[in-house]
Design a protein around this motif. Structure first.
Motif, mmCIF file in Angstrom:
data_model
loop_
_atom_site.group_PDB
_atom_site.id
_atom_site.type_symbol
_atom_site.label_atom_id
_atom_site.label_comp_id
_atom_site.label_asym_id
_atom_site.label_seq_id
_atom_site.Cartn_x
_atom_site.Cartn_y
_atom_site.Cartn_z
ATOM 1 N N MET A 150 0.838 -1.204 0.000
ATOM 2 C CA MET A 150 0.000 0.000 0.000
ATOM 3 C C MET A 150 0.876 1.258 0.000
ATOM 4 N N ARG A 151 0.420 2.265 -0.763
ATOM 5 C CA ARG A 151 1.152 3.531 -0.789
ATOM 6 C C ARG A 151 1.056 4.223 0.570
ATOM 7 N N LYS A 152 2.227 4.667 1.079
ATOM 8 C CA LYS A 152 2.235 5.315 2.397
ATOM 9 C C LYS A 152 3.008 6.630 2.348
ATOM 10 N N LEU A 153 2.630 7.508 3.269
ATOM 11 C CA LEU A 153 3.218 8.844 3.333
ATOM 12 C C LEU A 153 3.722 9.116 4.752
ATOM 13 N N ILE A 154 5.043 9.407 4.850
ATOM 14 C CA ILE A 154 5.587 9.803 6.155
ATOM 15 C C ILE A 154 5.502 11.322 6.228
ATOM 16 N N LEU A 155 4.671 11.818 7.109
ATOM 17 C CA LEU A 155 4.566 13.272 7.294
ATOM 18 C C LEU A 155 5.576 13.671 8.351
ATOM 19 N N ILE A 156 6.445 14.638 8.022
ATOM 20 C CA ILE A 156 7.459 15.085 8.979
ATOM 21 C C ILE A 156 7.132 16.523 9.380
ATOM 22 N N ALA A 157 6.840 16.710 10.654
ATOM 23 C CA ALA A 157 6.544 18.056 11.155
ATOM 24 C C ALA A 157 7.343 18.306 12.417
ATOM 25 N N GLY A 158 7.418 19.575 12.825
ATOM 26 C CA GLY A 158 8.148 19.924 14.043
ATOM 27 C C GLY A 158 8.734 21.311 13.913
ATOM 28 N N PRO A 159 9.260 21.851 15.015
ATOM 29 C CA PRO A 159 9.780 23.218 14.974
ATOM 30 C C PRO A 159 10.993 23.384 14.069
ATOM 31 N N SER A 160 11.229 24.606 13.674
ATOM 32 C CA SER A 160 12.386 24.971 12.870
ATOM 33 C C SER A 160 13.658 24.545 13.598
ATOM 34 N N GLY A 161 14.570 23.886 12.886
ATOM 35 C CA GLY A 161 15.823 23.463 13.503
ATOM 36 C C GLY A 161 15.760 22.086 14.131
ATOM 37 N N ALA A 162 14.581 21.462 14.155
ATOM 38 C CA ALA A 162 14.450 20.154 14.814
ATOM 39 C C ALA A 162 15.173 19.062 14.031
ATOM 40 N N GLY A 163 15.295 19.258 12.712
ATOM 41 C CA GLY A 163 15.989 18.251 11.891
ATOM 42 C C GLY A 163 15.099 17.612 10.835
ATOM 43 N N LYS A 164 14.013 18.239 10.468
ATOM 44 C CA LYS A 164 13.080 17.666 9.482
ATOM 45 C C LYS A 164 13.762 17.443 8.124
ATOM 46 N N THR A 165 14.481 18.466 7.657
ATOM 47 C CA THR A 165 15.144 18.359 6.352
ATOM 48 C C THR A 165 16.245 17.308 6.400
ATOM 49 N N THR A 166 17.030 17.333 7.476
ATOM 50 C CA THR A 166 18.117 16.352 7.626
ATOM 51 C C THR A 166 17.543 14.936 7.595
ATOM 52 N N ILE A 167 16.424 14.737 8.263
ATOM 53 C CA ILE A 167 15.804 13.408 8.314
ATOM 54 C C ILE A 167 15.276 13.012 6.937
ATOM 55 N N SER A 168 14.633 13.944 6.230
ATOM 56 C CA SER A 168 14.096 13.583 4.909
ATOM 57 C C SER A 168 15.245 13.240 3.952
ATOM 58 N N GLU A 169 16.385 13.952 4.082
ATOM 59 C CA GLU A 169 17.539 13.638 3.217
ATOM 60 C C GLU A 169 18.124 12.267 3.563
ATOM 61 N N TYR A 170 18.149 11.963 4.842
ATOM 62 C CA TYR A 170 18.647 10.647 5.281
ATOM 63 C C TYR A 170 17.732 9.538 4.748
ATOM 64 N N LEU A 171 16.421 9.763 4.791
ATOM 65 C CA LEU A 171 15.478 8.744 4.294
ATOM 66 C C LEU A 171 15.694 8.502 2.798
ATOM 67 N N LEU A 172 16.025 9.567 2.082
ATOM 68 C CA LEU A 172 16.285 9.427 0.642
ATOM 69 C C LEU A 172 17.591 8.660 0.404
ATOM 70 N N GLU A 173 18.651 9.090 1.096
ATOM 71 C CA GLU A 173 19.971 8.478 0.867
ATOM 72 C C GLU A 173 20.026 7.031 1.329
ATOM 73 N N LYS A 174 19.516 6.785 2.520
ATOM 74 C CA LYS A 174 19.672 5.451 3.121
ATOM 75 C C LYS A 174 18.617 4.467 2.626
ATOM 76 N N PHE A 175 17.369 4.945 2.419
ATOM 77 C CA PHE A 175 16.276 4.014 2.114
ATOM 78 C C PHE A 175 15.598 4.299 0.766
ATOM 79 N N CYS A 176 16.172 5.245 -0.022
ATOM 80 C CA CYS A 176 15.590 5.621 -1.327
ATOM 81 C C CYS A 176 14.125 6.058 -1.197
ATOM 82 N N ILE A 177 13.822 6.769 -0.122
ATOM 83 C CA ILE A 177 12.457 7.273 0.072
ATOM 84 C C ILE A 177 12.406 8.710 -0.439
ATOM 85 N N PRO A 178 11.711 8.952 -1.566
ATOM 86 C CA PRO A 178 11.695 10.314 -2.098
ATOM 87 C C PRO A 178 10.835 11.255 -1.261
#
Ligand SMILES: Nc1nc2c(ncn2[C@@H]2O[C@H](COP(=O)(O)OP(=O)(O)O)[C@@H](O)[C@H]2O)c(=O)[nH]1
Ligand SMILES: Nc1ncnc2c1ncn2[C@@H]1O[C@H](COP(=O)(O)OP(=O)(O)O)[C@@H](O)[C@H]1O
Length: 181
Positions: A1-29
């Motif tokens: 099933m198609r799934k969506l990881i929603l990433i939210a949180g305050p500025s500086g929490a690491g949302k962008t860093t986490i989304s980049e890690y998900l792409l690099e490590k797990f090929c999650i666009p």
């Protein structure tokens, strides 16, 4: 099933860093959203955001959109479908109003990851290190982003306190195994 990881949180929490890690490590666009805010030096056009003018932003068809200070942000259902064509599991960085919109529309397909850090001081220091301007940081961290999670979203949220990156990697690996399993 198609799934969506929603990433939210305050500025500086690491949302962008986490989304980049998900792409690099797990090929999650990541679903790329639109904004009228200026590009930061380290950001890449059409990869970090689709950068818009007020005029071009008004012409788009959004699934949901919001405003932070003087800037607008928005995401479309089309962008989500386009990302899902590449992968069954994708991520999307949104604020709390965006989380509510997606949960109301496609609750069964959403995994809501709320990223935060233990202290406001840590968030502030990260934003300074990232090169953000002090006035903007103060504006961001005094705004609604630091409010506690609304009651109606607490049962849906998977909270990740991103103080220690090694610990965060461990937690993300377990989450992705669970979602892909
Ligand atoms: N609702 C909604 N929020 C968005 C969208 N794109 C980004 N945001 C949120 O806008 C806020 C500001 O993002 P940004 O300017 O990149 O700053 P950052 O949080 O410091 O990285 C963050 O809370 C993002 O989650 C969107 O398409 N919809
Ligand atoms: N666990 C962590 N420990 C220390 N610094 C971190 C950690 N996670 C991310 N950072 C750094 O904090 C800054 C803000 O992270 P970023 O991903 O841009 O946050 P957000 O997208 O939530 O605003 C970046 O410079 C990033 O490298």
């Amino acid at each position: 099933m198609r799934k969506l990881i929603l990433i939210a949180g305050p500025s500086g929490a690491g949302k962008t860093t986490i989304s980049e890690y998900l792409l690099e490590k797990f090929c999650i666009p990541r679903v790329v959203t639109h904004t009228t805010r200026p590009k930061r030096p380290e950001e890449i056009v059409n990869q970090s955001y689709h950068f818009e003018t007020n005029t071009s932003f008004e012409k788009l068809h959004f699934f949901e959109h919001t405003r932070y200070g003087s800037y607008q942000y928005g995401s479309s259902r089309e962008a989500l479908d386009k990302a899902w064509e590449k992968s069954e599991l994708v991520s999307l960085i949104v604020d709390i109003s965006g989380v509510e919109a997606y949960i109301n529309a496609i609750r069964g397909q959403v995994y809501f990851l709320y990223v935060t850090a233990s202290t406001k001081k840590e968030l502030q220091q990260r934003l300074l290190r990232r090169g953000d301007n002090l006035a903007k940081i103060k504006e961001r961290l005094s705004g609604s982003e630091l409010n506690p999670l609304p009651q109606n979203l607490q049962k849906d949220a998977h909270i990740l306190v991103n103080d220690n990156w090694i610990e965060t990697e461990r937690r993300l690996t377990a989450i992705i195994r669970h979602l892909q399993g």
